[in-house]
Design a protein around this motif. Sequence first.
Motif, PDB file in Angstrom:
ATOM      1  N   ALA A 549       1.072  -1.315   0.105  1.00 12.53           N
ATOM      2  CA  ALA A 549      -0.074  -0.034   0.102  1.00 12.53           C
ATOM      3  C   ALA A 549       0.924   1.264   0.082  1.00 12.53           C
ATOM      4  O   ALA A 549       0.559   2.195  -0.617  1.00 12.53           O
ATOM      5  N   LEU A 550       1.866   1.336   0.887  1.00 13.62           N
ATOM      6  CA  LEU A 550       2.842   2.373   0.681  1.00 13.62           C
ATOM      7  C   LEU A 550       3.687   2.811  -0.509  1.00 13.62           C
ATOM      8  O   LEU A 550       3.509   3.816  -1.061  1.00 13.62           O
ATOM      9  N   ARG A 551       4.122   1.550  -1.250  1.00 11.44           N
ATOM     10  CA  ARG A 551       4.656   1.762  -2.475  1.00 11.44           C
ATOM     11  C   ARG A 551       3.753   2.246  -3.489  1.00 11.44           C
ATOM     12  O   ARG A 551       4.064   2.993  -4.244  1.00 11.44           O
ATOM     13  N   PHE A 552       2.465   1.672  -3.493  1.00  5.81           N
ATOM     14  CA  PHE A 552       1.403   1.989  -4.334  1.00  5.81           C
ATOM     15  C   PHE A 552       1.234   3.435  -4.319  1.00  5.81           C
ATOM     16  O   PHE A 552       1.032   4.215  -5.445  1.00  5.81           O
ATOM     17  N   MET A 553       0.931   4.099  -3.381  1.00  2.00           N
ATOM     18  CA  MET A 553       0.652   5.415  -2.887  1.00  2.00           C
ATOM     19  C   MET A 553       1.721   6.205  -3.394  1.00  2.00           C
ATOM     20  O   MET A 553       1.470   7.350  -3.958  1.00  2.00           O
ATOM     21  N   LEU A 554       3.213   5.937  -3.148  1.00  6.84           N
ATOM     22  CA  LEU A 554       4.114   6.776  -3.676  1.00  6.84           C
ATOM     23  C   LEU A 554       4.432   6.753  -5.000  1.00  6.84           C
ATOM     24  O   LEU A 554       4.981   7.958  -5.463  1.00  6.84           O
ATOM     25  N   ILE A 555       4.140   5.588  -5.874  1.00  2.00           N
ATOM     26  CA  ILE A 555       4.352   5.606  -7.274  1.00  2.00           C
ATOM     27  C   ILE A 555       3.188   6.005  -8.077  1.00  2.00           C
ATOM     28  O   ILE A 555       3.240   6.684  -9.148  1.00  2.00           O
ATOM     29  N   THR A 556       2.048   5.548  -7.634  1.00  2.00           N
ATOM     30  CA  THR A 556       0.922   5.326  -8.558  1.00  2.00           C
ATOM     31  C   THR A 556       0.462   6.697  -9.031  1.00  2.00           C
ATOM     32  O   THR A 556       0.022   7.711  -8.114  1.00  2.00           O
ATOM     33  N   LYS A 630       9.543   4.400 -21.284  1.00  2.00           N
ATOM     34  CA  LYS A 630       9.892   5.857 -21.267  1.00  2.00           C
ATOM     35  C   LYS A 630       9.789   6.343 -19.559  1.00  2.00           C
ATOM     36  O   LYS A 630       9.945   7.647 -19.595  1.00  2.00           O
ATOM     37  N   TYR A 631       9.898   5.233 -18.816  1.00  2.00           N
ATOM     38  CA  TYR A 631       9.835   5.845 -17.419  1.00  2.00           C
ATOM     39  C   TYR A 631       8.785   6.546 -16.701  1.00  2.00           C
ATOM     40  O   TYR A 631       8.622   7.202 -15.889  1.00  2.00           O
ATOM     41  N   GLU A 632       7.425   6.211 -17.608  1.00  2.00           N
ATOM     42  CA  GLU A 632       6.268   6.965 -17.134  1.00  2.00           C
ATOM     43  C   GLU A 632       5.632   5.756 -16.081  1.00  2.00           C
ATOM     44  O   GLU A 632       4.636   5.089 -16.447  1.00  2.00           O
ATOM     45  N   ILE A 633       6.525   5.529 -15.040  1.00  2.00           N
ATOM     46  CA  ILE A 633       6.066   4.558 -13.957  1.00  2.00           C
ATOM     47  C   ILE A 633       4.577   4.892 -13.232  1.00  2.00           C
ATOM     48  O   ILE A 633       3.737   3.950 -13.285  1.00  2.00           O
ATOM     49  N   GLY A 634       4.578   6.187 -12.880  1.00  2.00           N
ATOM     50  CA  GLY A 634       3.178   6.430 -12.220  1.00  2.00           C
ATOM     51  C   GLY A 634       2.167   5.988 -13.064  1.00  2.00           C
ATOM     52  O   GLY A 634       0.878   5.670 -12.785  1.00  2.00           O
ATOM     53  N   LEU A 635       2.204   6.345 -14.420  1.00  2.98           N
ATOM     54  CA  LEU A 635       1.050   6.174 -15.252  1.00  2.98           C
ATOM     55  C   LEU A 635       0.820   4.783 -15.601  1.00  2.98           C
ATOM     56  O   LEU A 635      -0.395   4.522 -15.656  1.00  2.98           O
ATOM     57  N   ALA A 636       2.034   4.120 -15.756  1.00  9.41           N
ATOM     58  CA  ALA A 636       1.879   2.639 -15.931  1.00  9.41           C
ATOM     59  C   ALA A 636       1.113   1.914 -14.779  1.00  9.41           C
ATOM     60  O   ALA A 636       0.115   1.056 -14.898  1.00  9.41           O
ATOM     61  N   SER A 637       1.406   2.372 -13.427  1.00  8.56           N
ATOM     62  CA  SER A 637       0.789   1.730 -12.461  1.00  8.56           C
ATOM     63  C   SER A 637      -0.939   2.197 -12.413  1.00  8.56           C
ATOM     64  O   SER A 637      -1.590   1.601 -11.978  1.00  8.56           O
ATOM     65  N   GLN A 638      -1.022   3.426 -12.824  1.00  9.93           N
ATOM     66  CA  GLN A 638      -2.345   3.910 -12.757  1.00  9.93           C
ATOM     67  C   GLN A 638      -3.314   3.275 -13.681  1.00  9.93           C
ATOM     68  O   GLN A 638      -4.406   2.755 -13.353  1.00  9.93           O
ATOM     69  N   LYS A 639      -2.898   2.715 -15.071  1.00  9.11           N
ATOM     70  CA  LYS A 639      -3.422   2.047 -15.696  1.00  9.11           C
ATOM     71  C   LYS A 639      -3.865   0.588 -15.303  1.00  9.11           C
ATOM     72  O   LYS A 639      -4.816  -0.007 -15.738  1.00  9.11           O
ATOM     73  N   VAL A 640      -2.734  -0.015 -14.681  1.00 17.57           N
ATOM     74  CA  VAL A 640      -2.999  -1.395 -14.057  1.00 17.57           C
ATOM     75  C   VAL A 640      -4.170  -1.144 -12.907  1.00 17.57           C
ATOM     76  O   VAL A 640      -5.021  -2.102 -12.980  1.00 17.57           O
ATOM     77  N   TYR A 641      -4.158  -0.203 -12.201  1.00 18.15           N
ATOM     78  CA  TYR A 641      -5.153   0.042 -11.224  1.00 18.15           C
ATOM     79  C   TYR A 641      -6.541   0.143 -11.778  1.00 18.15           C
ATOM     80  O   TYR A 641      -7.509  -0.523 -11.487  1.00 18.15           O
TER      81      TYR A 641
END
Length: 880
Positions: A549-556, A630-641
Motif C-alpha cells: 500500500a505504501l509503495r502503491f501510494m508513492l508511485i501511482t 519511457k519511465y512513465e512509471i506512475g502512469l503505468a501503475s495507474q493504468k493497471v489499477y
Amino acid sequence: MNENLNIAKTYDPKEFEERIYKTWEEGKYFTPEVDKNKKPFTIVMPPPNITGRLHLGHALDNSLQDYLIRVKRMQGYSALWLPGEDHASIATEVKVENELLKEGLKKKEMGREAFLDKVWEWSDKYRDTIRTQLKKMGVSADFTREAFTMDENLNKAVKTVFVKLHEKGLVYRGNRIVNWCPKCMTAISDAEIEYEERDGHFWHINYPVIGTNEVLEIATTRPETMLGDTAVAVNPEDERYKHLIGKKLLLPLVNREIPIIADDYVDVEFGTGAVKITPAHDPNDYQVGKRHNLPELIIMNENGTINEHGGKYAGMDRYEARKAIVEDLKEGGFLVKIKDHNHNVGCHDRCQSIIEPMISKQWYVKMEELAKPAIEVVRNKEVKFVPERFDKIYFNWMENIQDWCISRQLWWGHRIPVWYCQDCGEMIVSIEDVTTCTKCGSHKLEQDNDVLDTWFSSALWPFSTLGWPDKTEDLEYFYPTDVLVTGYDIIFFWVARMIFSGLNSMEEIPFKTVLIHGIVRDSQGKKMAKSLGNGVDPLDIIDKYGADALRFMLITGNAAGNDIRFYEEKVEGARNFANKIWNASRFVMMYLDKELMEKYKDCKDYSIADKWILSRANTLVKEVTDNIEKYEIGLASQKVYDFMWNEFCDWYIELVKPALYGEDEKAKGVVLNVLFDVLVTGLKLLHPVMPYITEEIFTHLQEEEKTITVSKWPEYKEELRDELVEKHMNLIIEAIKAIRNVRAEMNVPPSRKAKVMIYALEGREAFENGRVYFEKLASASEVTFLSSKTEAPENAVTAVTKGAEMYIPLLDLIDVEKELERLSKEKEKLEKEIERVEKKLSNEGFVKKAPEAVIEEERAKGEKYKEMLNAVLERINSLN
C-alpha cells in the motif's frame, strides 16, 4: 466450487510479507549471475547515510528502483540491483560525537583509533537497521553484493583515483576559499549547508578617504570581517565614485590603508554602491581579490575566534568581536546607522552552526578538464535525464564549475593517501601505505590527517561497487549501469560527479539514464523535517497498511520530477485496492476446476465479454510496457489499477457470473480459462509496484511456477487485439450504467425487475449478444430491441447513451399505489409552501419593510415551488 482453497479468507499483509521475503532470499531470485546468454540490466542504489532510519524519500526512491528491476528481471534480463550505504563522514562523526558526550567521552581525549572503533560500532548497527528497513519495503536488491563506501575494495578504489588524478596534475593542495564550520572545525560542501531566513542588520560604516574630507559609506551584515578588508570596490560606471577610484581609504579601527578599486561585480542599485572587499572571508570578494591581486588576510582561527591579525579583538569569538567592533565604531564616529535586514544565513546542516567562508589550505580537484567531456555526454544524449528539463540544472552547474575542495578535517572517512617526511619535507602520494621516504630514506613519515569528502567516494559508486580497480567479472558484465534513480536535489553534488568520475576512470559513462523524482512533502506541501514534527516513518505506515500500500501510494499517478504530497488516506485507498484484488482472486480461485479448464483450454468459443477482457488485457500489456520504457512509471501503475479495479473486478467478473453459476460446462470451462489468464496477466503487471500481494496470490493460484518474481513478463499478442469488440463492449457497459443510474435516481431496488427496450444507434449486434448482461447487471426482466424510436412505449423512463436509447416502462419500476400516495403527500407539501409564499408577498407590511433582495428571493421560491407542483401533477396524471 473449489473445496481446497487454501489462501487466507481476509487480506492481512502482516501474515505473509515477512514470510515471502524469506522465501525470495532463500530462492536467491535477486542474485543474478554473469550470464553471457542474457542481457545485463544494472541499477546501483543511491547509498543512504548510516546516520539513522530511512524516511519516505528513501521509500519513494527505492520503490521506483524496485519497480524497474522487477520488470527487467521478469523480461529475462540478468538484472542486478546493487545496494549499499554511505559512511557519511561528517554527519556520522557528529552523531557519534554527540552520543559519546552523553557518556562523558570527548573525541580529542579518546584519540583517533579509539574514536574510530566507536564509529565502526555505530556503522555496523545502522547498516543492519537500514538493511532491515529496505527488506521490509520489499526491495529486491542483491544483498550478497552489498557495498559500503568504507569497504576495503572501495577504499582501494578511492586511493587509486586520488593517486591517478594527482599524477595527471588534477589534484593539488592550495589555499582557496571554502565553507568552514567553526564548531566541527572542518571544510564542508555546499550540499551540507542549509539556508535559514534570519533577522539581521545592515551596519552602515564610513571609511575615510585619505587626503580628502570625503568618506565612503559601506554597508555590511558582518562588521567583524572588516578586520580583513583589503579594498573597497565601486562600479566603474558609477558617477558618484568615479573620482575616487585609485585613491586610498583608512580602514576604521585598524588604521590600515586600503585602495578603492573599480569592478563590475558591484551593483550600483544595491546598498550604498560601495562594497568592502574581504577576499579571505567571502566567496565573491575572493574572486574580486584574484582579479585585482589583493592581499588575502585571514582574521579568524578555525574555531571562529579572531586571530592575531585582529589586533585588540584577538581571542574573541566572532560574535563577541562583532559587538565590540560596533561599539568602537559608534564611539569613533564611524557608525552611520543600523538597518534591520532579513536575509538567508548558511548553516551547517549537522550542527546548525553558521558557516564562515574562509580561505583554508585544502586538497582540491581541478575541474575544468574533467567537466568538458561530462558536459558533452549529456549534450549528445549518451546520458539522458528524465524528465529532460533537469539537464539545464546540470549544464548550469558544470559550465560554471569551480575547483572541488575534497579534504575534510575529520577522522571518519577515507584518509588522504599522502605522507610527509619529517626530515626532508618530501610529500609522497601513494596507494599503498608508505614507511620509507623515497627521497632521503627516513622512516619519520606522517600521513595527512585529513579525510576525503564523502562525495569523492560516492562519485565512484557505479564502478567501485563492481570491483574496480580490479578487472572483475561483475565490472566487465554489469558496467556501465543502465539507470540511476535519484532526487533532483543532488544532481550536481552526486550525479555530475559520478559522470565525470566514470569518464575519467572507466573511459565510459556510468549510466545511460538518470531518472529524477521529486521529494515527498506533507499533506500541506511542506518539506518533511524533524524540526517541524511532520516526518513520517515508513515502517509505521507499513505496520499499519502493508508495504504494498505504501509503495502503491508513492508511485501511482505521480510523474517523474514532481514533488509528492503524502496523504495517509491515499495509503488507505491503496490498501482497499489490495483488498479488492485479494477478494476478487479468492472468488476466481473458488471456482477454478483444473479438469474442466484442461478440457476446454483450446476452446475459443468466447462470449463478447471474454473477447473484450482478453483484448483489454492485451492492450494493457502493450501500453504499460511502453510506459515503462519511457519511465512513465506512475502512469503505468495507474493504468493497471484502473484495469484491475474497474474492468476486471467490477465488470468482467460480474458479467461472467451467469456462466460460472450455470449448467453449460463448455461456457464455464472457457470462462475459467479466461479468468485465470487475465488474472495472471494483471498480477504480473501489478507485481513491480505491489510485490507481496501479487506473490501470495500467484503462488496459490497456480503450481507451475514457484514465484512471480522470475515469471515471464506478459507479451503483447496482435491476434488478441479486437478494437471492435472493445468498442461494442463499452457500448454495453455504458448502457448498463445509464439504466442503473436511472433506477438509482428513482430509488428502485435491484430486486425489482423491469423490461428494457433498446433502440441501438450503433452496434445492435453487440447489444443483442449482450442480452444476458442486461438481465444480470441491469435488473432486466426481459430485453427487446426496437427498430425505431416510434416503437417506444408511452409513459416510459428513458436512458440515453452514445450508442443507444433504453426505454423502461414506468409501471415496471414502481408500485403505482405507493407512488401515488407519495406524490399526493408531495403535492400537499408544495401547495402549503406556495400558500405561505403568496401570503407573505401579499402582506403590505412585509413588502414595505423587507429589503428588495429578500422579496425577490421569496418570489423566486414561489416560482420554483409552482414548477415542482406542475411536475408532480403531471406525474399523477400520467399514473392515473
